[in-house]
Structure formats: structure tokens, C-alpha cells
Write an enzyme that holds these catalytic residues in place. Structure first.
Site, PDB file in Angstrom:
ATOM      1  N   ASN A  37      17.912 -12.048   4.165  1.00  0.00           N
ATOM      2  CA  ASN A  37      18.576 -10.617   4.426  1.00  0.00           C
ATOM      3  C   ASN A  37      17.869  -9.876   3.613  1.00  0.00           C
ATOM      4  O   ASN A  37      17.382  -8.770   4.707  1.00  0.00           O
ATOM      5  CB  ASN A  37      20.085 -10.333   3.698  1.00  0.00           C
ATOM      6  CG  ASN A  37      20.874 -10.666   3.178  1.00  0.00           C
ATOM      7  OD1 ASN A  37      19.943 -11.456   1.946  1.00  0.00           O
ATOM      8  ND2 ASN A  37      21.192  -9.751   2.360  1.00  0.00           N
ATOM      9  N   GLU A  96      22.744 -15.663  -7.919  1.00  0.00           N
ATOM     10  CA  GLU A  96      23.588 -14.238  -7.868  1.00  0.00           C
ATOM     11  C   GLU A  96      23.948 -14.672  -6.009  1.00  0.00           C
ATOM     12  O   GLU A  96      23.344 -15.091  -5.119  1.00  0.00           O
ATOM     13  CB  GLU A  96      22.239 -12.919  -7.053  1.00  0.00           C
ATOM     14  CG  GLU A  96      23.265 -11.473  -6.634  1.00  0.00           C
ATOM     15  CD  GLU A  96      23.231 -11.320  -5.108  1.00  0.00           C
ATOM     16  OE1 GLU A  96      24.656 -11.419  -5.153  1.00  0.00           O
ATOM     17  OE2 GLU A  96      22.564 -11.540  -4.779  1.00  0.00           O
ATOM     18  N   CYS A 100      25.093  -8.836   0.395  1.00  0.00           N
ATOM     19  CA  CYS A 100      26.118  -9.136  -0.318  1.00  0.00           C
ATOM     20  C   CYS A 100      27.136  -7.766  -1.021  1.00  0.00           C
ATOM     21  O   CYS A 100      28.257  -8.279  -0.869  1.00  0.00           O
ATOM     22  CB  CYS A 100      25.652 -10.020  -1.084  1.00  0.00           C
ATOM     23  SG  CYS A 100      23.939  -8.962  -2.468  1.00  0.00           S
TER      24      CYS A 100
END
Length: 478
Positions: free
Chosen positions: A146, A244, A278
Site C-alpha cells: 500500500n 506493524e 492500516c
């Protein structure tokens, strides 16, 4: 393109994987679907380079890293074009990602100059104790599709300035921009082997890198399930971890909030990068006195967004592939079946221009409930669920009743209420009354199943260093 290992393009015997443009499904390029042998070559290169790089004075590491940052800016159009082709995001935003990532490299370099060893007082005559920091060693950096360059710089910039070397594995959908960047850094003066790039799948070459005995740390951004698998594998060699992972971030809109500001921030943040990041707003809890006003304003704001068809401009690009798009479709269908209202979007766009791409309309779901996927599972797409609540306290309970804890957002004119809600949110980052980009200077990461450790600023550099205590004894002159 080939892999980039030891400062040069590395031909692999592995089968080739296509890299496709999600706007129209056309093939952009191919890369090797690497295996254990490619992982071994990259790790060996990084291990050799580590022995020299760790000895380079900090001031020289800083000079080289700043040169790499400037080279990123100079090549932003070229690297951004590759990112645009492989990700589908509008070109201007892709170029912006390269420039902003260069800023983080500079910040990490400056943090390197602030690292210090200490010598505690209180030792006996003829004794000294020094607490210093050593680089962890070879680092495996595994990044998602992303924001492939930004999320790589979270890891690479911190690792290099700490004295580590890196083997990067970009996502199989977006490897080209990372490969090009390795060439750019090498040309800017980064020694061979300090930044290697291999390509392939997570289950293939990614698993080989994580299990390899030489790397001492894995830094990963991606889904929670994959992060757990990496953590389980890393235990075998006691690798350090920065993870993460996923998010299902909640926004709370109180009855006294400035609805215009709340809508502008939530719409902007919920649909940026077509919802593919996210810590986006995934769900919104709105107090009932302002629920209808909020819904109406959100529909007006989101209804202005346009989709960028192949060869055209627009606010939102496609999803990176059909599998990611299917997640949005599944969550919308689930919400519809359970009684939610789809206020806008909720389908693939019509028209021949969009037929070959992985597009999905920006979607708002009203009257969402907690038996729906939209309020419980990460979407990673342009869909936001909205739920009415009777109080801010109820909203806080719902926000925290999640296995994720990456980000949270609060909107209220009452500062005391706002701070209380922010303190109560179980999340690594919380915003009050606006949603800015996460700062490069402060820690970023999540609680609960949203991850381990922090990135950015001095906190990110410290994650690539080990404490070492040295006890010195000497003869005191008479």
C-alpha cells in the site's frame, strides 16, 4: 527487473512473476519468484557489508544517508511513475510518497547524531562502566503493497543509520519501485550489500529469510496473521522483531463536535489511497443527537470523490488486486444482509473504462452493528461503517472491544471530554479534532494484535540497536 544484491542486478534462475497494473490488468514487468538460494545470496551480501558498515563513523553514515535522501528527491518522478504503474494510485500521490519518504531518511540521519554512550557515576577507583549501543546486525525488512516506499523507509532509514545492513522483500504486487530505489541508493554512494532487494512471495523467499540463522532482526508491516507466523518462526533463532500489523481504527463523534471538521477529516482519512492503509478510519461511532446530520454531511463529502480510470485523473485509484477488492465486497454484502443501509457506493463502478481494473466505489454503511464484519474486521478498502451510540462512554467501550489497537480518533469541543476519551482509547496513536499524517518525529505502532515495537524518530533508530555494558578496570597511579 531482476533482484538487486551486493550493489548490482542479480539474475535468478527462479520462475518469473508478472507485475500488473491494477487500473487495467495489463502487465507492467516481471520479477523473479525467488527461493532459498536467492535469500542465501542476499543475506551473505548483507553479512559481508555489515562488518564494514558498522565501523563507518556516524558522521559518514549521516552524510551517505542524506545523499540517498536527496537522490530520492531527484528521482521522485521516475520512481513515482513505477509506483503509479504497479499500485494504480494517482501519479501525483505516488511522487509525493517518494518525497515524504526522503524526509524520513533525513530525520533518521539526524537522530543518529544524537545517539550517545553513557558512563554512570559511582564506580570504585580503578573501575569504570560504559553503557553503549551496538547495531543489531543484518535486518530483514518485509513490506506491504500500500505504501511500499514509505514503509520501507520506516525500516531501512533506521537500520542503516544504526549501522545495520538490510535485505528487503517488497510485496509481490509492488516490487518495482523498491528495486529501482536500491539502484538509486547505490549510485548515491551507499556501499554494496548495505541494501539488497529480493522478490517473491511471503510463503516462499520471505519464509526463507525469516528462518535464516544469520539475520538478527525482522521488521514487518502487513496483516496480523502473517505477523504472527513471522513471530513464531523468528523465535527459533531469537530474532528481534518490529511488527506493524492490522488495524480496525475507530472514530468517536460526540454530540458537541464540529460536524463539518469531523466529516472533512474522517472522509479524507477514511478514503485516502482508496482505503488501503492500516490506520485509516474504518468505523465511526456517532452520538444520536447528531447522527443524521453526520450521515448527510458524509454522503455529500464522499459523493464528490471521483475514480481515476486508466489514463485519467481522479481522487481514488483502484484496489491493488481483485483479492483485496473482494474483501470490500464481502463486508458490504454482509452488512446489507444484516440490515445496514448502504448510503452511497456499494458496487463496482460501471462503464467500459473500469472493466479491466480492480475498482470499487467509495462506500458508506449506516446503522452498522457489531455482528457485521465492517465493525469488527479490517477492510483495507474504500468502505466505512457508521454506528449510532447513546453516549461517548458507549462509543469508547465499542472502540476498545477489538483485538486491534493501532489508531483512534475523537471529535468534541469539550477538551476535558476529548482528553479523557483519548487517554481511554487502547491505541498506539490517537487524534483529537483533526487527523493529520503521522509525524516522522514521534513513535508509530500499535497495541494488542496491531503489533510489537515502534517506528519513526529516535524510537525507530533505537529498535535497531542493542545495549552493551562494558566494565573497565585499570591501575590508579600512586
Amino acid at each position: 527487473m531482476e533482484m538487486f544484491i551486493d550493489g548490482a542486478w542479480h539474475a535468478s534462475d527462479a520462475p518469473r512473476m508478472p507485475v500488473t497494473n491494477p487500473r487495467d490488468g495489463s502487465q507492467v514487468d516481471t520479477v523473479p519468484d525467488g527461493a532459498a538460494g536467492d535469500a542465501e545470496a542476499a543475506v551473505a551480501s548483507a553479512a559481508r557489508a555489515f562488518e564494514a558498515w558498522r565501523q563507518v563513523p556516524m558522521t559518514e553514515r549521516v552524510r551517505i544517508q542524506k545523499a540517498c535522501a536527496q537522490a530520492m528527491r531527484d528521482s521522485a518522478a521516475e520512481v513515482g511513475q513505477l509506483l503509479h504503474l504497479e499500485l494504480g494510485r494517482p501519479l501525483e500521490a505516488c511522487i509525493g510518497e517518494i518525497a515524504r519518504s526522503a524526509d524520513l531518511l533525513d530525520i533518521y540521519a539526524e537522530e543518529g547524531l544524537r545517539l550517545q554512550a553513557t558512563m554512570p557515576l559511582g564506580s570504585a577507583p580503578g573501575e569504570k562502566t560504559i553503557v553503549t549501543r551496538d547495531p543489531v546486525g543484518v535486518v530483514v525488512a518485509i513490506t506491504p503493497f500500500n505504501y511500499p516506499i514509505t514503509l520501507l523507509m520506516f525500516k531501512l532509514g533506521a537500520a542503516l543509520i544504526a549501522g545495520c545492513t538490510v535485505v528487503a522483500k517488497p510485496h509481490e504486487d509492488t516490487p518495482l519501485s523498491t528495486l529501482k530505489l536500491a539502484e538509486v541508493f547505490h549510485a548515491a554512494g551507499l556501499p554494496a550489500g548495505c541494501f539488497n532487494v529480493v522478490t517473491g512471495t511471503g510463503r516462499g523467499i520471505g519464509a526463507s529469510l525469516v528462518a535464516h540463522p544469520v539475520p538478527r532482526k525482522v521488521a514487518f508491516t502487513g496483516g496480523t496473521a502473517a505477523g504472527k507466523a513471522i513471530a513464531a518462526s523468528a523465535v527459533g533463532t531469537m530474532k528481534r522483531l518490529t511488527l506493524e500489523l492490522g488495524g480496525q481504527s475507530a472514530a468517536i463523534v460526540c454530540a458537541d463536535a464540529d460536524i463539518g471538521k469531523a466529516v472533512a477529516a474522517i472522509a479524507r482519512h477514511g478514503f485516502a489511497n482508496t482505503g488501503q492503509f492500516c490506520y485509516r478510519v474504518n468505523r465511526v461511532y456517532v452520538e444520536r443527537p447528531v447522527y443524521d446530520e453526520f450521515l448527510n454531511s458524509m454522503v455529500a463529502a464522499v459523493g464528490k470523490y471521483t475514480l481515476a480510470a486508466p489514463g485519467g485523473e481522479g481522487d481514488l485509484g483502484p484496489l491493488v488486486n481483485d483479492r483485496i477488492r473482494a474483501n470490500s465486497e464481502t463486508q458490504v454484502a454482509d452488512a446489507r444482509a444484516k440490515g445496514a443501509r448502504v448510503l452511497c457506493g456499494g458496487a463496482r463502478p460501471s462503464g467500459a473504462a473500469f472493466a479491466g481494473g480492480s475498482y470499487y466505489e467509495p462506500t458508506l454503511i449506516a446503522d452498522a452493528t457489531h455482528d457485521m464484519l465492517i465493525l469488527t474486521e479490517e477492510t483495507f478498502g474504500p468502505v466505512v461503517g457508521i454506528c449510532p451510540v447513546d453516549s461517548a462512554a458507549e462509543a469508547l467501550r465499542h472502540a476498545n472491544a477489538s483485538r486491534y489497537g493501532l489508531a483512534g480518533f475523537v471529535f468534541t469541543r469539550d477538551l476535558a471530554r476529548g482528553l479523557t476519551l483519548c487517554e481511554g482509547l487502547e491505541a498506539g496513536s490517537v487524534w483529537l479534532n483533526d487527523i493529520q499524517r503521522s509525524s516522522h518525529h514521534v513513535p508509530f505502532g500499535g497495541m494488542k494484535e496491531s503489533g510489537l515495537g515502534r517506528e519513526k524518530g529516535r524510537y525507530g533508530v533505537e529498535a535497531y540497536l542493542e545495549y552493551k555494558t562494558m566494565y573497565l578496570s585499570y591501575e590508579v597511579p600512586a
